[in-house]
Structures are given as structure tokens and as C-alpha cells.
Write an enzyme that holds these catalytic residues in place. Sequence first.
Site, mmCIF file in Angstrom:
data_model
loop_
_atom_site.group_PDB
_atom_site.id
_atom_site.type_symbol
_atom_site.label_atom_id
_atom_site.label_comp_id
_atom_site.label_asym_id
_atom_site.label_seq_id
_atom_site.Cartn_x
_atom_site.Cartn_y
_atom_site.Cartn_z
ATOM 1 N N GLU A 1 69.002 -12.089 -89.265
ATOM 2 C CA GLU A 1 68.690 -11.134 -90.350
ATOM 3 C C GLU A 1 69.790 -11.022 -91.401
ATOM 4 O O GLU A 1 69.506 -11.004 -92.590
ATOM 5 C CB GLU A 1 68.409 -9.738 -89.776
ATOM 6 C CG GLU A 1 67.042 -9.584 -89.121
ATOM 7 C CD GLU A 1 67.013 -10.036 -87.682
ATOM 8 O OE1 GLU A 1 68.082 -10.400 -87.141
ATOM 9 O OE2 GLU A 1 65.926 -10.027 -87.077
ATOM 10 N N HIS B 1 63.744 0.404 -81.064
ATOM 11 C CA HIS B 1 62.659 -0.200 -81.836
ATOM 12 C C HIS B 1 61.766 0.844 -82.500
ATOM 13 O O HIS B 1 60.628 0.556 -82.855
ATOM 14 C CB HIS B 1 61.795 -1.090 -80.937
ATOM 15 C CG HIS B 1 62.469 -2.348 -80.518
ATOM 16 N ND1 HIS B 1 63.526 -2.358 -79.655
ATOM 17 C CD2 HIS B 1 62.255 -3.641 -80.856
ATOM 18 C CE1 HIS B 1 63.928 -3.606 -79.464
ATOM 19 N NE2 HIS B 1 63.177 -4.401 -80.190
#
Lengths: 377, 458
Positions: free
Chosen positions: B192, B261
Site C-alpha cells: 500500500e 478491519h
Amino acid sequence: MTKKPASASSSANATAARSTARTRGGRRAPATARKTAEADMAADVKTASPPALSREEELEAYRVMLLIRRFEEKAGQMYGMGLIGGFCHLYIGQEAVVVGMHMATKEGDQNITGYRDHGHMLVMGMDPKGVMAELTGRRGGYSRGKGGSMHMFSTEKKFYGGHGIVGAQVPIGAGIAFANRYQNNGAVCLAYFGDGAANQGQVYETFNMAELWKLPVVFIIENNRYAMGTAVSRASAQTDFSKRGVSFNIPGEQVDGMDIRAVKEAGERAVAWARDGKGPYILEMQTYRYRGHSMSDPAKYRTRDEVEKMRTEHDAIEQARQRLLGEHGLSEDELKKVDADIRRIVNEAADFATHDPEPDPSELWTDVTLPHDGPRA
Amino acid sequence: MPTDVLMPALSPTMEEGKLSRWLKKEGDAVKSGDVIAEIETDKATMEVEAVDEGVLARILVPEGAEGVKVNTPIAVIAAEGEDASAAATPAGTAKAETTAAKPDAGEAARDEAPRRPAAPVQADMELPEGVKTVSMTVREALRDAMAEEMRLNENVFVMGEEVAEYQGAYKVTQGLLQEFGARRVVDTPITEHGFAGLGVGAAFAGLRPVVEFMTFNFAMQAIDHIINSAAKTLYMSGGQISCPIVFRGPNGAASRVAAQHSQDYSSWYSHVPGLTVIAPFTAADAKGLLKAAIRSPNPVVFLENEILYGQSFPVPDVEDWIVPIGKARIARPGEHVTIVAWSHAMFHALEAAETLAGDGIEAEVIDLRTLRPLDAETIVESVRKTGRCVVVEEGWPQAGMGAEISARIMEEAFDYLDAPVTRVSGKDVPMPYAANLEKLALPSAAEVVEAARAVCYR
């Protein structure tokens, strides 16, 4: 510029082999770190001289290196006078790296670097007045006084910054190369970073993608021996930075970054490799910064002798000067004219940067966002 | 005993799916691990394996059946020599028993309650009169937005993890690779920080990247480039370098994926000058705002929601549907209390408004749609009318959007307030995994109703 794809591969391999031999001795002990920089440099001086530059090339290289040197000396003075604030990282000692690399590129190729960026801008042809005025935070600066020393750009001159976060310029540079490939414009991006940034994780994320997608980017690691005050041997498990791309299959070589001729030669090889669609290339430039990391750095981590030895025995500008006087047959008078011309340019820049007004207060609120429905690119 | 094969839940948010194909027929011998059927979820086509040895005695759900609820028996496997006919029950009637036996029956019920609107969503309130609409999921709307903009502008490309060959981890980029090819739909390594920075560089150099994060939780690895490189460079360059990039992906809590998450980044990104932050609720807004975001010359953080992906809304059937950035939408008019929400929390707001209406409290529900720039004008105008405000957000309360909105109302409508502005937010804890605790950690319609009643002194 002519491409030399055929020679690139074999040269890279030869250099890699040489590097292996050189570093077989293993990691150096921290205790000896102080003594290593000069010793390393001596070991790195190639026995065979790199190809000579033409008289015109040598003179131009000398002129630009001197411009950077004098500009930086002036910036140091102005910092001392309180005209420049914040952080100011001088490039003195490393001039041959950007000048030699620039000679290896062609019109349209882009540059991007970290915060020690004044030399990179001057070599791209950016106006010394605009650069100096940005250092003093004035409206005539390249970022209209809103960026400062570490944040300057010129889309016209293909200079993409000027980045203050160590290592951030590496993926951004690969992104510029991604755009080059996407648009098939034949340009190569030079992404410069230091031996300190070379330990950032994002550098390796970028190496992976750049090789995976064969992006036209040359990674130039300016190894000036110290990440702030930490010697390379105290911060890096692998001090041969040309090998940092090995696990990604990126060729790399170590270059004497104090010799403009060696930089240009290696630069041509690397740029041709990238332009030819073969992907990225790593050049470790072995160089040295004479000044501290920033203006507030007393540089107690190295001896005065070490710096002095580098200045007197390896200085790139002095080497070029000797060649101009010797093999190229220029007279002292001719060089004095160059020196005087450079001093005039730098003094004019300093004068402009001292007297140019600060930005209008309304500038506080401009350039935050653009209208959302602006023209489409 | 013959064994029922149940419709499996193949993702945390799956509620139903399509039985696309049977690979075994009645009477076939099966052993553990044999693929017996293919099931299409909202995200992918998955294979169903037999978990018992025996004979496929009966198929209860025919091939091609759509909307088969999770835990519905789809087939019966009998042990060799066993009489399957006795155990076989037709689909539907067996559902109650099977689900009742499951330990997560309460969770299934919970999913039905707070996450679905009790009343039809009035998503079309501001759509132009007489415009024809088509029903479309948020997922389809987002994909169409990208595809339309890619057709219009050669410089628009999509990159991210699993966006191309896998067709998107949440199927949002489905079909893009097939239409636009690998040059413009780029699978990245799991990296990322690197690909966000690479996208920024491509934007600096004139391209229009749409960078997908599999979820915004993973964008924390990349946040340096989103903020330091993308958001600040226009300013730092004195207006020379623009960064036309969209960072998009699901944000906030999904279902049972715990603390790492489930984070809501609404307030984090909305804090940053230079960024534009969008968080749509309806499919029409998702499409119109994503198209506007891709066309914008600014860096845009586009916060989607996994639970919303499968929800359907009417979307105008027009050639080029664009929703302006920075404009909130009055999703339901009312005069007694203003309820402000965005993205998935709109479900709670609308459900609460419906409940309150039953008690004679008419709530005005505002869907922010864009979080930065914040449409304070619409909020303030509503509060001047109602004198009361409840802000609903799924993120944490401290320094949240609700805190910001409270301050704006105090600054701009203090004299109009008849009660303190009240926040209903996610609880100030990392998201727990257990079904009951997760439910407690998230805001609910009941909490919104309670808060609205409190500010109305009812």
C-alpha cells in the site's frame, strides 16, 4: 543522446563482480566508523580513468558545479543572517552527482529528490533567483514562499520536488516513470535519495514494482556517508548500496560520485537501460557532504581532518578545474571570468531574495484545493 | 442420519446468493471434498464441497435459483444404504429448524434489524422530476462510474490489489480488465505505501489514477502519501503541481472482522486541508460522486462501505449522471429535530425517523455525502428550523465528525438551539469480535430514537 543498450548488461555485471570483491571483508565495526569515509573513498577510486569530457562539456560541468557551490555558500551565509529560516540542507561537496547525471539525460527527462534539493533545481535550469527567494520565503519564490527549502517544483523544468519525508520521493518518482510508460513519451525519471532513505521500506516496495513493470526510472543513491549524524556502517547491514536491488533483479553499480566523468559515464549506461524498456537501474554515488546535515548540525560525528582530506584530495570542482587548466588548455584568466560570472548570478539571486516582498497575506488561503469542476486533463 | 447441505455464508456480509450450477446429480456418490455445486455471491463464484461421504440423495434448490438465503438446505446427503426420503424436506420449511440450531441465530436476526431500512429509502428525493431510474446496487454504480470515466478519458486508470484478474476483492472492478486491458487496470503487489506513492507520482505527471485500497484499514500503511504527498503538494508548490487522484475502497465496520478491519476513517481524512472526502450512501450518489471525484483536479478520499455494496437504489438512467461535491442531501424533510448521518449510518437515521414519526416527531434527515468540504450551510439551515440536532456516526466520538458538527452548530446557530447537540457514535473501544459486543459497539436506530426523544424532551 545515443542509447547504449548493448554495453549496459555486461558493464553492470562487471561492476557487480567488483563490488562483491570489495565488500567481502564484511561489515565494519562501529568503532572504526570515523576513519572509514576517507579510506572507503580511496579504495573506490578507480584505477582506470573514466572517458574524458570534451573541452565544452568539462567547462559547462565546471560552471554548473561552481554555480551550485557558490549558491549554497551564499545560502549558508543568508541562513546565518536570519534571512532563511527553518531547515536548510546544503549540497556542498556533492555537486558532481547531479551535474554528471544531468549530462546523461535529455530534454523531457524528469528529476525528483528529497530535501537536499537546491543543486537538483539549479542543474535543471531553474532560475537561481526563484530558488533563493523561496529559501527566504518571498513571493517570487518557486512556490510563492509557501514551500521553502525542501518543497520546490517546476513543471516547466520537469523538476518534481523537493520532498521533505525521507524516501517519499522514491515511489513518487516511480509513479512519474509509470506515467512515462503509460503515455509512451520516451522520458526517463531520475529519482535521487540518500544512504539514509535507502533503509526506508517504501524504497523496496518501489524497487519491486519498478522492476515488475519495467518502469523507466534510474534510482540514484547519493551515499554521502552519513544519514544525519549516523555513519553508513552504523545504520546499514549492507553498505554496498548498488546491491540493494539484487533481490529484485535490478542491476546496480557503485560510482565515484566525486568524479564528474565517472558519473556521466555510468549515468549514460543507466539512462539508456531505462529508456530502452529494460526497467530500473541503481547507481550508488559515493560522495561526501562537506557541511553538516542541516545548518544546525555541528557535525561532531566526524573529524575535521576527514572533511579536510575529502575537500583537498577529492573535490570534484577542483578536479575539473585542474583538467581545464591542464589537458584542455584554459588559462587562469578564462576561469576567473567564469568564477566572476557565477558570483554575479549568485549575488543577484541573493539580492532579489533579500528585497522581494513576502507573500501577500491573501496567499494564506490560495492553492489549498482547485475548483472541482475545473478543466479536464 | 441423512445430512442437510446448507447454503453456506461465503463472506462476513453475505446474506444470500445464487445457486448457479450443480456438479453432481441425484444418486451420485460423493465423498468429503468433492465439489458438488457452484454458488455465486455478491463478490465471487465459489465452489461448495461435500463434507460427508455418501450419496447425493436429493437436490432441494434447483440450478439457477437466485436469492437463496444463507443456511437454507440445498441438498441432502445420505449415507450408503440409508433411506433419504424420510429426511428430505423441501426448501423453505426446513429453514427455521436449521437456523434455529445455529448458535448465530441472534446475529442473523440482528443483521436484519439495524442494517436494513425499515422504510423505503427516499434516495430519489432530489432527483429531477420525471427522470427515469433503474435499480442498481452500490457496487454496480461504482463500477459504472469508473467505466464511464475511463471511456471518456484515456488518462484515467485503476490500480490496486486484486482489481484486475480477480475482478476486485469486493467485485467493484468487475469487468474493467476485460474492457480496458492490463495497461489501465493494474494489479499491484500487496504494498500500500508503495503503490499509493506511485499513484501520486503518476498524478503529478498528468495521469488520473483511481487507487483502490482493499479496505481503508490497509491505507494506514499509505497515509503518509495521502496526506504529505497528495494533499499538501498543491500548496507547497504554490499551485504548480496538482494531484488528481482518487483513493477509494470500503471504510468502517463490515461484520465480525474485529478491531483491525473495522475502523472508520471519516474524521481522520476530513481533518486534512487539501483533501476532499466523500462518503456516499445511495447508489445514485455513489455513481454521481465517484464520477465527479475522478474529474476533480484534487486528491479525493472516497469512503465506501462493504455492507452497502450489495444494497440497491434507484439510479437516474441518464447519459452522464454527476452529483456535485460538497452538497449534502435532505433525505427526509421534517421540522422537529435534525438527524445528520452519512454512508451506512443513514440506515439508522432513516429507520429512527420512521419510528419517531409514529410518535409524532418529524425528523429531518440529512445525508452529508461529502465530509470535506462540509456542507455546514445545509445543516445550519435545518437546525435553525428544528432547533435540535442528533449526529450519527459509526466512528469513535473523540475528535469525530459529530464533534466537528456540534462545534459548527454552536458557532453558527447557537441562538436557535433548544437543546444541546447530541452525538450517537461508535463506542470508544476497539471493535470487538463477539457478535453481541460488536452490536453494542456500533450505533443503532434505537439509540438514535432515544437521542432524538431526549433533545425533543419527549
